[in-house]
Write a protein that holds these residues in place. Sequence first.
Motif, PDB file in Angstrom:
ATOM      1  N   SER A 282      37.826  61.179  23.921  1.00 40.82           N
ATOM      2  CA  SER A 282      37.018  60.164  23.260  1.00 40.82           C
ATOM      3  C   SER A 282      37.744  58.820  23.209  1.00 40.82           C
ATOM      4  CB  SER A 282      36.675  60.614  21.837  1.00 40.82           C
ATOM      5  OG  SER A 282      35.945  61.823  21.870  1.00 40.82           O
ATOM      6  N   GLY A 283      38.944  58.786  23.753  1.00 37.89           N
ATOM      7  CA  GLY A 283      39.624  57.509  23.872  1.00 37.89           C
ATOM      8  C   GLY A 283      40.714  57.246  22.850  1.00 37.89           C
ATOM      9  N   ALA A 284      41.228  58.291  22.219  1.00 34.86           N
ATOM     10  CA  ALA A 284      42.320  58.080  21.270  1.00 34.86           C
ATOM     11  C   ALA A 284      43.593  57.682  22.022  1.00 34.86           C
ATOM     12  CB  ALA A 284      42.571  59.355  20.468  1.00 34.86           C
ATOM     13  N   ASP A 285      44.394  56.822  21.378  1.00 30.02           N
ATOM     14  CA  ASP A 285      45.639  56.370  22.011  1.00 30.02           C
ATOM     15  C   ASP A 285      46.834  57.186  21.552  1.00 30.02           C
ATOM     16  OD1 ASP A 285      44.470  53.994  23.330  1.00 30.02           O
ATOM     17  OD2 ASP A 285      44.065  53.394  21.275  1.00 30.02           O
ATOM     18  N   GLY A 286      46.574  58.162  20.699  1.00 29.19           N
ATOM     19  CA  GLY A 286      47.673  58.978  20.224  1.00 29.19           C
ATOM     20  C   GLY A 286      47.156  60.109  19.374  1.00 29.19           C
ATOM     21  N   TYR A 287      48.012  61.084  19.150  1.00 29.27           N
ATOM     22  CA  TYR A 287      47.602  62.257  18.370  1.00 29.27           C
ATOM     23  C   TYR A 287      48.844  62.780  17.673  1.00 29.27           C
ATOM     24  CZ  TYR A 287      44.892  66.529  17.421  1.00 29.27           C
ATOM     25  OH  TYR A 287      44.212  67.566  16.832  1.00 29.27           O
ATOM     26  N   LEU A 288      48.973  62.471  16.399  1.00 32.91           N
ATOM     27  CA  LEU A 288      50.170  62.851  15.649  1.00 32.91           C
ATOM     28  C   LEU A 288      49.838  63.878  14.578  1.00 32.91           C
ATOM     29  CD1 LEU A 288      51.762  59.291  15.243  1.00 32.91           C
ATOM     30  CD2 LEU A 288      52.222  61.031  16.997  1.00 32.91           C
ATOM     31  N   LEU A 289      50.752  64.805  14.399  1.00 36.70           N
ATOM     32  CA  LEU A 289      50.551  65.839  13.388  1.00 36.70           C
ATOM     33  C   LEU A 289      51.133  65.387  12.051  1.00 36.70           C
ATOM     34  CD1 LEU A 289      51.264  69.088  15.418  1.00 36.70           C
ATOM     35  CD2 LEU A 289      49.077  68.048  14.803  1.00 36.70           C
ATOM     36  N   LYS A 290      50.449  65.738  10.990  1.00 30.99           N
ATOM     37  CA  LYS A 290      50.856  65.271   9.672  1.00 30.99           C
ATOM     38  C   LYS A 290      52.149  65.906   9.169  1.00 30.99           C
ATOM     39  CE  LYS A 290      46.318  63.902   7.942  1.00 30.99           C
ATOM     40  NZ  LYS A 290      45.243  64.162   6.964  1.00 30.99           N
ATOM     41  N   ASP A 291      52.506  67.015   9.783  1.00 27.79           N
ATOM     42  CA  ASP A 291      53.712  67.669   9.283  1.00 27.79           C
ATOM     43  C   ASP A 291      54.976  67.180   9.978  1.00 27.79           C
ATOM     44  OD1 ASP A 291      53.456  68.705  11.765  1.00 27.79           O
ATOM     45  OD2 ASP A 291      53.367  70.808  11.162  1.00 27.79           O
ATOM     46  N   MET A 292      54.851  66.117  10.712  1.00 30.11           N
ATOM     47  CA  MET A 292      56.031  65.662  11.449  1.00 30.11           C
ATOM     48  C   MET A 292      57.052  64.996  10.521  1.00 30.11           C
ATOM     49  SD  MET A 292      54.320  62.518  13.554  1.00 30.11           S
ATOM     50  CE  MET A 292      55.546  62.745  14.812  1.00 30.11           C
ATOM     51  N   ASP A 293      58.242  64.919  10.991  1.00 31.80           N
ATOM     52  CA  ASP A 293      59.329  64.299  10.255  1.00 31.80           C
ATOM     53  C   ASP A 293      59.056  62.800  10.075  1.00 31.80           C
ATOM     54  OD1 ASP A 293      62.306  64.609   9.405  1.00 31.80           O
ATOM     55  OD2 ASP A 293      62.240  62.828  10.683  1.00 31.80           O
ATOM     56  N   PRO A 294      59.286  62.268   8.873  1.00 30.77           N
ATOM     57  CA  PRO A 294      58.995  60.849   8.607  1.00 30.77           C
ATOM     58  C   PRO A 294      59.687  59.896   9.578  1.00 30.77           C
ATOM     59  CG  PRO A 294      59.367  61.991   6.555  1.00 30.77           C
ATOM     60  CD  PRO A 294      59.661  62.981   7.650  1.00 30.77           C
ATOM     61  N   ASP A 295      60.933  60.150   9.873  1.00 32.94           N
ATOM     62  CA  ASP A 295      61.636  59.281  10.815  1.00 32.94           C
ATOM     63  C   ASP A 295      60.975  59.311  12.183  1.00 32.94           C
ATOM     64  OD1 ASP A 295      63.374  58.637   8.869  1.00 32.94           O
ATOM     65  OD2 ASP A 295      64.966  60.019   9.504  1.00 32.94           O
ATOM     66  N   GLU A 296      60.617  60.532  12.592  1.00 32.27           N
ATOM     67  CA  GLU A 296      59.940  60.699  13.872  1.00 32.27           C
ATOM     68  C   GLU A 296      58.599  59.975  13.841  1.00 32.27           C
ATOM     69  OE1 GLU A 296      60.857  61.782  16.574  1.00 32.27           O
ATOM     70  OE2 GLU A 296      59.062  62.271  17.731  1.00 32.27           O
ATOM     71  N   MET A 297      57.953  60.057  12.715  1.00 28.99           N
ATOM     72  CA  MET A 297      56.656  59.397  12.533  1.00 28.99           C
ATOM     73  C   MET A 297      56.780  57.902  12.775  1.00 28.99           C
ATOM     74  SD  MET A 297      53.459  59.810  10.904  1.00 28.99           S
ATOM     75  CE  MET A 297      52.253  58.527  10.565  1.00 28.99           C
ATOM     76  N   VAL A 298      57.759  57.301  12.137  1.00 30.96           N
ATOM     77  CA  VAL A 298      57.967  55.861  12.285  1.00 30.96           C
ATOM     78  C   VAL A 298      58.269  55.519  13.741  1.00 30.96           C
ATOM     79  CG1 VAL A 298      59.546  53.987  11.732  1.00 30.96           C
ATOM     80  CG2 VAL A 298      58.721  55.493   9.920  1.00 30.96           C
ATOM     81  N   ARG A 299      59.099  56.343  14.343  1.00 29.55           N
ATOM     82  CA  ARG A 299      59.471  56.111  15.736  1.00 29.55           C
ATOM     83  C   ARG A 299      58.222  56.134  16.632  1.00 29.55           C
ATOM     84  NH1 ARG A 299      61.249  58.303  20.202  1.00 29.55           N
ATOM     85  NH2 ARG A 299      60.538  60.391  19.697  1.00 29.55           N
ATOM     86  N   GLN A 300      57.370  57.115  16.382  1.00 29.41           N
ATOM     87  CA  GLN A 300      56.152  57.266  17.186  1.00 29.41           C
ATOM     88  C   GLN A 300      55.197  56.096  16.963  1.00 29.41           C
ATOM     89  OE1 GLN A 300      55.964  59.384  19.534  1.00 29.41           O
ATOM     90  NE2 GLN A 300      56.048  61.537  18.893  1.00 29.41           N
ATOM     91  N   LEU A 301      55.120  55.659  15.705  1.00 29.05           N
ATOM     92  CA  LEU A 301      54.218  54.540  15.426  1.00 29.05           C
ATOM     93  C   LEU A 301      54.692  53.282  16.137  1.00 29.05           C
ATOM     94  CD1 LEU A 301      53.286  55.037  11.648  1.00 29.05           C
ATOM     95  CD2 LEU A 301      51.925  55.511  13.704  1.00 29.05           C
ATOM     96  N   ARG A 302      56.007  53.094  16.195  1.00 29.89           N
ATOM     97  CA  ARG A 302      56.537  51.933  16.922  1.00 29.89           C
ATOM     98  C   ARG A 302      56.154  52.013  18.396  1.00 29.89           C
ATOM     99  NH1 ARG A 302      61.507  52.393  13.871  1.00 29.89           N
ATOM    100  NH2 ARG A 302      61.531  50.785  12.252  1.00 29.89           N
ATOM    101  N   GLN A 303      56.294  53.217  18.940  1.00 28.21           N
ATOM    102  CA  GLN A 303      55.925  53.411  20.334  1.00 28.21           C
ATOM    103  C   GLN A 303      54.446  53.104  20.550  1.00 28.21           C
ATOM    104  OE1 GLN A 303      58.033  54.230  22.903  1.00 28.21           O
ATOM    105  NE2 GLN A 303      59.621  53.907  21.374  1.00 28.21           N
ATOM    106  N   ALA A 304      53.638  53.571  19.604  1.00 30.93           N
ATOM    107  CA  ALA A 304      52.196  53.338  19.715  1.00 30.93           C
ATOM    108  C   ALA A 304      51.885  51.848  19.655  1.00 30.93           C
ATOM    109  CB  ALA A 304      51.465  54.083  18.604  1.00 30.93           C
TER     110      ALA A 304
END
Lengths: 221, 221
Positions: B104-126
């Motif tokens: 449907s055109g999503a630019d990413g798919y992140l799981l809520k149980d991920m590590d906060p640091d990893e989350m931030v890293r992924q958001l920067r990448q996004a």
Amino acid sequence: MTRIDHDSPATILLIDDHPLLRRGVAQLLELEDDLELAGEAGEPELGLRLAGELDPDMVLLDLNMPGMDGIATLKALREQGYAGRIVMFTVSDHEEDLVAALRSGADGYLLKDMDPDEMVRQLRQAALGRMVISESLTALLAEALRSQRNQPAAPDIHSLTQREREILRELAAGLSNKLIARKLDITEGTVKVHVKHLLKKLNLRSRVEAAVWAVQEGVDK
Amino acid sequence: MTRIDHDSPATILLIDDHPLLRRGVAQLLELEDDLELAGEAGEPELGLRLAGELDPDMVLLDLNMPGMDGIATLKALREQGYAGRIVMFTVSDHEEDLVAALRSGADGYLLKDMDPDEMVRQLRQAALGRMVISESLTALLAEALRSQRNQPAAPDIHSLTQREREILRELAAGLSNKLIARKLDITEGTVKVHVKHLLKKLNLRSRVEAAVWAVQEGVDK
DNA sequence: CGCTGCCTATCCCCTTGGAGGTAGGGGGCA
DNA sequence: TGCCCCCTACCTCCAAGGGGATAGGCAGCG
């Protein structure tokens, strides 16, 4: 007004996957000298075996069990020749379940949340050969009967021959008569005959209706 | 290796129906000066409005919400002209959800149980424009892609026009072209055109296949 | 034995479905 | 304005579906 006191008690086999509930029923029946718990089963398979060995007067059968469900168990009981009373025992107050059970030949349908005294009373009635249904379900039953009146010929998979079921399965997969013929190695004309017959039996007007019905009914497996 | 420090921070709109989780994300983002929470919404409808008003660089979108679900919200966002990044944010590690989101055109798919640091890293990448997907899902993704290769034209309800979906629904109810025509008050010829088109779009070969597919897919409701 | 039900097959006849093309009107969009 | 998509409608041609009937081979059964 009951069956016994002079006679031997009515024997009951309980098939239910909840240990605690089985315990409760066992204690309830212990208090009644005209009702006797002849056996218990936590799985349908064991239940079928015990029904054969004990040949109880009545089977109390849970509708919702993992694996083989209550309706399937009911049918299996009848198929293996069990001739006693079968009373469904369930929490489901859904019309479909009630109707399915009765259509499959259940002799009663009791809800698990019923009052213990009432439960005993109903079991006595069932032992006497009377159909018992929890009172709160009578409205549902009336509803089911009414809607049934208006569609006299409910499609029934069991009215089909083996070959017709096979044809229906392929049909429900979307295959044309020609492809079905090739797959089953018969002529297209013969497939047409089978399709014609199954449409007539199921009271349907086109292969599309048949396919939809088969899919919804889960015949296509 | 990131986007900012000189630049203005990347603005993010969070659409999620869990207040506590929104709180958590807000606190997480406060610690990062290159990521800024521009707004929050507890319902899809509010989210759509805020997306229009705030025009954030990125939308973090919950997949499982009451009412309009995440996929529908995603599509609604695109349809209302939102051109930023849309990253799904969910607890669902089901292949179907992942695939549906990406399709449907999503630019990413992140799981809520991920590590906060990893989350931030992924958001920067996004924010940099890169597709981000939680690592634990890569196996699922590979699986989805493999199974997809062998069926190039997976039927997709979304490729149909409104009218075609309507026709399909009637078709899946077992109606003939003639009856569909009467019901929708158009000529039979027009119905045929619609059927022809939807068969082509869905890559199916007959109305029976279409009906079966529709029923199994739950389109017929 | 004959009867019945099932599977197979073939015949005719008519209806329905599906592929192809053409075309007009309306709405959105560059 | 022109272009494109959608919905509508009509056309031809051929394939497929479905009703009705008949019939031979075969199995089970009274």
